[in-house]
Design an enzyme around this catalytic site. Structure first.
Site, short mmCIF file in Angstrom:
data_model
loop_
_atom_site.label_atom_id
_atom_site.label_comp_id
_atom_site.label_asym_id
_atom_site.label_seq_id
_atom_site.Cartn_x
_atom_site.Cartn_y
_atom_site.Cartn_z
CB ALA A 1 -0.90 0.00 1.23
CD GLN B 1 2.83 6.88 3.95
OE1 GLN B 1 3.78 6.49 4.61
NE2 GLN B 1 2.90 7.99 3.22
CB SER B 2 4.06 -0.53 2.01
OG SER B 2 4.87 -1.64 2.33
CG ASN B 3 5.51 0.63 7.96
OD1 ASN B 3 5.83 1.81 8.04
ND2 ASN B 3 4.34 0.19 8.43
CB VAL C 1 7.32 -0.66 0.06
CG1 VAL C 1 7.97 0.26 -0.96
CG2 VAL C 1 6.39 -1.67 -0.64
#
Ligand SMILES: *Cc1c(COP(=O)(O)O)cnc(C)c1O
Length: 332
Positions: A73, A75-77, A79
């Site tokens: 998504a 705001q993926s952590n 990623v």
């Protein structure tokens, strides 16, 4: 259990501390709460994906990959941590971000994890909510191969049996810490999303016959769908580890009462949990995962789900960078 036979690169700061939350425990007047600080794994502000990436990047290295591809998504952590370790290893990183929450707040779209992805030099592509993300990963891999590159695909959240090994390892680390300190642990509570964390913990805690039950607090889908997702991955992880049949379906427990209106959508309880942890303990949670996980723990304590003499460990999975993407709701 033997995980040393799997390729692994060691870059996480381990073991992460296990600490008492004295102020919060006193305030709530229920069980003693402890926190396992996986927000302190060290990679680009830390978080739970770092443990998974030790094994995933170990495999990528073994396969001579030159480009890492992953998705998440906006705001993926996961990623962000993948972009950071790719940069450090000198690999290209291609990111596909799903606009899952549909938020149009510029802070959400460009601050927090997105800002850091850009700093790490990753190339970013954004797709609509509901896109077939696995297909997008494969397509991206084909393009890289056509150009003569060697891609390595990491699934969303790093949640496959290889990634879950990071949390098998965490389970063993935690069992070691509590044995050394003489702490009796009655429950382990964690936010659960793409399922690799809970699946790895279950595999490790059952594989070591620790007797510690795990409660997952859902952040996206409801109880039943989440339990199925975790159960499927824990079975595949055990096959990968060649320890068949040790996790039974009943030990996979998730609570879907704290999701609110969906993944990444704020809830009142999450905001209260983020504020309480900040003001009482000086610890930063996040709006998407650990905030909802802690909101679940707080509510369950208020509802007397735990016994007063219990010791409960909350796994802090990280994510505080996303606070900067939710400035409007946290300062309102
Ligand atoms: C990804 C993530 C989780 C959920 O872990 P899964 O292994 O995807 O279930 C929890 N907290 C944070 C901060 C995360 O980034």
């Amino acid at each position: 259990m033997n995980i040393s036979r799997f390729p692994r690169l060691k870059f996480a700061h381990l073991p992460t501390p296990l600490e008492p939350l004295e102020n919060l425990s006193k305030l709530l007047g229920g069980p003693q709460i402890f926190i396992k600080r996986d927000d302190c794994t060290g990679l680009a502000t830390g978080g739970n994906k770092t443990r998974k990436l030790e094994f995933l990047m170990g495999e990528a290295f073994q396969k001579n990959a030159d480009t890492i591809i992953t998705q998440g998504a906006t705001q993926s952590n996961h990623v962000r941590q993948t972009a950071a370790i790719s940069a450090r290893m000198g690999l290209s990183c291609e990111i596909i971000l799903e606009h899952r929450t549909k938020s149009e707040d510029p802070e959400y779209l460009e601050n927090g994890n997105v800002l850091l992805n850009r700093l790490f030099g990753a190339s970013i592509k954004t797709v609509q909510a509901g896109s077939n993300m696995d297909a997008a990963l494969l397509e991206s891999a084909e393009e890289i191969k056509k150009k003569g590159g060697t891609p390595y695909i990491i699934p969303g959240g790093g949640s496959n049996p290889t990634g879950a090994l990071g949390y098998v390892n965490c389970a063993m680390e935690l069992v070691g810490q509590i044995n050394d300190s003489g702490l009796k642990v009655d429950h382990l509570v964690t936010a659960t999303g793409s399922a690799g964390t809970q699946a790895g913990l279950l595999s490790g805690l059952e594989g070591t016959r620790s007797g510690i039950p795990v409660l997952g607090i859902c952040v996206g889908v409801g109880k039943k769908a989440q339990e199925e997702k975790v159960f499927d991955l824990v079975q595949r992880t055990n096959e990968f580890l060649e320890i068949s049949g040790s996790v039974n379906r009943d030990s996979v427990v998730a609570n879907g009462d704290y999701v609110g209106s969906g993944y990444g959508k704020p809830t009142e309880e999450m905001i209260e949990a983020v504020q309480l942890m900040a003001c009482e303990e000086g610890i930063l949670l996040d709006p998407v995962y650990s905030g909802k996980g802690m909101a679940g723990l707080i509510d369950l304590i208020r509802k007397k789900h735990f016994i007063k003499g219990d010791n409960v460990v909350f796994l802090h999975t990280g994510g505080s960078v996303a606070l900067f993407a939710y400035r409007d709701i946290l300062t309102a």
